[in-house]
Motif scaffolding. Structure first.
Motif, PDB file in Angstrom:
ATOM      1  N   PHE A   1      10.301   5.165   8.659  1.00  0.00           N
ATOM      2  CA  PHE A   1       9.949   5.085   7.346  1.00  0.00           C
ATOM      3  C   PHE A   1       9.867   6.377   6.955  1.00  0.00           C
ATOM      4  N   GLU A   2       9.818   6.554   5.248  1.00  0.00           N
ATOM      5  CA  GLU A   2       9.546   7.563   4.699  1.00  0.00           C
ATOM      6  C   GLU A   2       8.865   7.484   3.459  1.00  0.00           C
ATOM      7  N   VAL A   3       7.837   8.243   3.310  1.00  0.00           N
ATOM      8  CA  VAL A   3       7.149   8.080   1.895  1.00  0.00           C
ATOM      9  C   VAL A   3       6.811   9.446   1.226  1.00  0.00           C
ATOM     10  N   VAL A   4       7.212   9.199  -0.012  1.00  0.00           N
ATOM     11  CA  VAL A   4       7.025  10.254  -0.712  1.00  0.00           C
ATOM     12  C   VAL A   4       5.845  10.082  -1.898  1.00  0.00           C
TER      13      VAL A   4
ATOM     14  N   ASN B   1       8.264  -7.704  19.534  1.00  0.00           N
ATOM     15  CA  ASN B   1       8.207  -8.994  19.154  1.00  0.00           C
ATOM     16  C   ASN B   1       8.770  -8.853  17.547  1.00  0.00           C
ATOM     17  N   GLU B   2       9.578  -9.631  17.233  1.00  0.00           N
ATOM     18  CA  GLU B   2      10.139  -9.810  15.846  1.00  0.00           C
ATOM     19  C   GLU B   2       9.028 -10.149  14.701  1.00  0.00           C
ATOM     20  N   ASP B   3       7.946 -10.997  14.996  1.00  0.00           N
ATOM     21  CA  ASP B   3       7.127 -10.907  14.262  1.00  0.00           C
ATOM     22  C   ASP B   3       6.012  -9.978  14.105  1.00  0.00           C
ATOM     23  N   VAL B   4       5.963  -9.207  15.073  1.00  0.00           N
ATOM     24  CA  VAL B   4       5.122  -7.848  15.067  1.00  0.00           C
ATOM     25  C   VAL B   4       5.912  -6.921  14.028  1.00  0.00           C
ATOM     26  N   ARG B   5       7.255  -6.718  14.494  1.00  0.00           N
ATOM     27  CA  ARG B   5       7.874  -6.051  13.682  1.00  0.00           C
ATOM     28  C   ARG B   5       7.881  -6.261  12.053  1.00  0.00           C
ATOM     29  N   ASP B   6       7.971  -7.516  11.824  1.00  0.00           N
ATOM     30  CA  ASP B   6       7.875  -7.810  10.274  1.00  0.00           C
ATOM     31  C   ASP B   6       6.555  -7.514   9.849  1.00  0.00           C
ATOM     32  N   LEU B   7       5.407  -7.865  10.721  1.00  0.00           N
ATOM     33  CA  LEU B   7       4.130  -7.382  10.311  1.00  0.00           C
ATOM     34  C   LEU B   7       3.761  -5.849  10.012  1.00  0.00           C
ATOM     35  N   LEU B   8       4.368  -5.044  10.842  1.00  0.00           N
ATOM     36  CA  LEU B   8       4.435  -3.723  10.795  1.00  0.00           C
ATOM     37  C   LEU B   8       4.878  -3.141   9.294  1.00  0.00           C
ATOM     38  N   GLU B   9       6.213  -3.442   9.287  1.00  0.00           N
ATOM     39  CA  GLU B   9       6.676  -3.414   7.731  1.00  0.00           C
ATOM     40  C   GLU B   9       6.014  -3.701   6.479  1.00  0.00           C
ATOM     41  N   GLU B  10       5.458  -4.916   6.643  1.00  0.00           N
ATOM     42  CA  GLU B  10       4.671  -5.380   5.495  1.00  0.00           C
ATOM     43  C   GLU B  10       3.555  -4.644   5.334  1.00  0.00           C
ATOM     44  N   GLU B  11       2.559  -4.330   6.326  1.00  0.00           N
ATOM     45  CA  GLU B  11       1.248  -3.504   6.520  1.00  0.00           C
ATOM     46  C   GLU B  11       1.816  -2.113   5.859  1.00  0.00           C
ATOM     47  N   ILE B  12       2.577  -1.366   6.141  1.00  0.00           N
ATOM     48  CA  ILE B  12       3.325  -0.061   6.032  1.00  0.00           C
ATOM     49  C   ILE B  12       3.190  -0.052   4.397  1.00  0.00           C
ATOM     50  N   GLY B  13       4.133  -1.243   4.004  1.00  0.00           N
ATOM     51  CA  GLY B  13       4.172  -1.300   2.361  1.00  0.00           C
ATOM     52  C   GLY B  13       2.732  -1.201   1.673  1.00  0.00           C
ATOM     53  N   ARG B  14       1.995  -2.340   2.202  1.00  0.00           N
ATOM     54  CA  ARG B  14       0.701  -2.822   1.526  1.00  0.00           C
ATOM     55  C   ARG B  14      -0.341  -1.653   1.552  1.00  0.00           C
ATOM     56  N   ILE B  15      -0.184  -0.879   2.646  1.00  0.00           N
ATOM     57  CA  ILE B  15      -1.329   0.268   2.791  1.00  0.00           C
ATOM     58  C   ILE B  15      -0.939   1.572   1.904  1.00  0.00           C
ATOM     59  N   THR B  16       0.237   1.668   2.162  1.00  0.00           N
ATOM     60  CA  THR B  16       0.992   2.801   1.162  1.00  0.00           C
ATOM     61  C   THR B  16       0.564   2.571  -0.470  1.00  0.00           C
ATOM     62  N   LYS B  17       0.885   1.385  -0.581  1.00  0.00           N
ATOM     63  CA  LYS B  17       0.383   0.847  -2.079  1.00  0.00           C
ATOM     64  C   LYS B  17      -0.869   1.057  -2.360  1.00  0.00           C
ATOM     65  N   GLY B  18      -1.860   0.523  -1.574  1.00  0.00           N
ATOM     66  CA  GLY B  18      -3.201   0.505  -1.728  1.00  0.00           C
ATOM     67  C   GLY B  18      -3.651   1.661  -1.840  1.00  0.00           C
ATOM     68  N   THR B  19      -3.243   2.893  -1.190  1.00  0.00           N
ATOM     69  CA  THR B  19      -3.838   4.141  -0.930  1.00  0.00           C
ATOM     70  C   THR B  19      -3.388   4.643  -2.112  1.00  0.00           C
ATOM     71  N   CYS B  20      -2.224   4.556  -2.802  1.00  0.00           N
ATOM     72  CA  CYS B  20      -1.638   5.143  -3.848  1.00  0.00           C
ATOM     73  C   CYS B  20      -2.346   4.798  -5.244  1.00  0.00           C
TER      74      CYS B  20
ATOM     75  N   PHE C   1       4.250   6.316  -6.031  1.00  0.00           N
ATOM     76  CA  PHE C   1       5.063   6.709  -4.493  1.00  0.00           C
ATOM     77  C   PHE C   1       6.469   6.102  -4.447  1.00  0.00           C
ATOM     78  N   ASP C   2       7.276   6.635  -3.674  1.00  0.00           N
ATOM     79  CA  ASP C   2       8.697   6.151  -3.027  1.00  0.00           C
ATOM     80  C   ASP C   2       8.526   5.622  -1.754  1.00  0.00           C
ATOM     81  N   LEU C   3       8.719   4.469  -1.277  1.00  0.00           N
ATOM     82  CA  LEU C   3       8.864   4.349   0.044  1.00  0.00           C
ATOM     83  C   LEU C   3      10.126   3.607   0.417  1.00  0.00           C
TER      84      LEU C   3
END
Length: 390
Positions: free
Chosen positions: A188-191, A263-282, A289-291
């Motif tokens: 992932f990459e966040v600006v 685990n694919e469910d964990v993989r989905d969770l990680l992607e979702e949480e990175i998006g949620r936390i990045t959005k919330g922090t900004c 931001f761009d993610l």
């Protein structure tokens, strides 16, 4: 047949070493392996073996048909190198600045080439067909496997085997595992888009460095507080760049990293949480931001029957003195794609150099392997291929 296979592999072991050292001197980066592919094709053509180039890009597939009916068994080796400046003192060190076989793919290729040569020599006594998959671009997603599969390299294949020469394991080790053995590897990459200004007037700015620092801390809570502790996951920040003069508050900052899971469910969770936390922090910092989140290779998930079969074969080989169940490894491998289409297994062959207290890890500029591991790998793959006909 087993003894004939072993005897011929031992006979050609020096040639295997010569091939590995030639490839080590002449590495090519992922998706740029033109000369390496040509070398592989020429090797098979000189032996009169059916071979096809340009499979899914720079991939090469050779086929050896026995004179008796049977199953179709695939064996795979990768052949790309890494953008690393070699720092070994080997007499056959890389001739190309900034490019090095720092993961053992030169050894994988030499192993499969000589195994192919031996199987061709035994073809009048063989059952079935043997598909030798020489894959390009394992090191760089999207990788070569997925395109080679689309181009038909697995058509008609009943089972597939692959190994990785593993320098952290002692020579003589064969480590195998049913189920997940290597992780899904995403990036992932966040600006952070702040509002820069004078270092003496922070109240007029939105400091991208402070916001980015808060994001790094927040992201580290995903694995510890959102992922079930019974599951495994890794989130690593690999870079944080906001380059300015000493008295300037950063207008933007770039953060990037990798995420690993089984685990694919964990993989989905990680992607979702990175998006949620990045959005919330900004949102909290009142900035944009761009993610960008890119899914890499899926987890390497071995099939039970084929894995247990491989382990039994490994025990018949004198060189294999430490045969045991492996711990899952968070490194990634696009062999995963083959296993999504065909039953098979992927295992580790111990390749720790001799007379070293602590081997250099894979992807290190001083990386090396114990070349005897190639013979052990060839015998293990070869015997599994032959016995798959039983």
């Amino acid at each position: 047949m087993k003894q004939k296979l072993f005897a011929l592999l031992e006979r050609d072991y020096e040639e295997m070493i010569d091939i590995r050292r030639y490839l080590h001197q002449n590495p090519e980066l992922s998706f740029q392996e033109i000369k390496t592919a040509a070398y592989i094709v020429n090797f098979y053509k000189q032996l009169g073996i059916e071979v096809k180039s340009g499979v899914g890009g720079n991939g090469v597939v050779a086929k050896i048909k026995g004179e008796k009916p049977g199953k179709t068994v695939a064996l795979r080796a990768d052949f790309d190198a890494l953008p690393i400046q070699e720092e070994t003192n080997l007499p056959y060190k890389s001739l190309f600045p900034g490019v090095m076989h720092a993961c053992g793919h030169d050894g994988h290729t030499a192993t499969l080439l000589i195994l192919g040569k031996v199987l061709h020599e035994l073809r009048t006594e063989l059952e079935g067909e043997y598909v030798l998959i020489h894959q390009h671009a394992e090191e760089l997603a999207p990788g070569g496997a997925i395109e080679m599969i689309k181009d038909g390299c697995l058509e008609g294949v009943d089972v597939i085997y692959g190994t990785h020469l593993w320098a952290s394991l002692p020579y003589g080790a064969i480590h195998y595992r049913t189920g997940p053995i290597m992780a899904a590897a995403d990036r992932f990459e966040v600006v952070i888009k702040g509002y820069g200004g004078h270092g003496a007037q922070p109240h007029k700015t939105k400091d991208a460095i402070v916001i980015g620092s808060q994001l790094v801390i927040n992201l580290q809570q995903i694995v510890s507080r959102r992922v079930d502790p019974i599951e495994s996951a890794v989130l690593t920040i690999g870079g944080f760049v906001a380059d300015n003069a000493f008295n300037v508050i950063a207008d933007s900052a770039k953060i990037w990293g990798t995420v690993r899971s089984f685990n694919e469910d964990v993989r989905d969770l990680l992607e979702e949480e990175i998006g949620r936390i990045t959005k919330g922090t900004c949102i909290a910092a009142d900035c944009d931001f761009d993610l960008k989140y890119e899914r890499g290779y899926p987890a390497v998930v071995n099939h039970r029957d084929e894995t247990e079969f491989l382990a039994r074969c490994a025990k018949e080989i004198p060189e294999n003195t430490e045969i045991q169940i492996a711990n899952p490894d968070m490194t990634g491998e696009d062999f995963a794609y083959y296993l999504q289409h065909v039953k098979g297994t992927f295992f580790f062959t111990g390749a720790m150099p001799e007379n070293v207290e602590k081997p250099y890890p894979h992807h290190h500029p001083k990386f090396d392997i114990n070349e005897k591991s190639m013979l052990a790998a060839a015998k293990t793959l070869g015997l599994a291929a032959l016995k798959s006909q039983d």
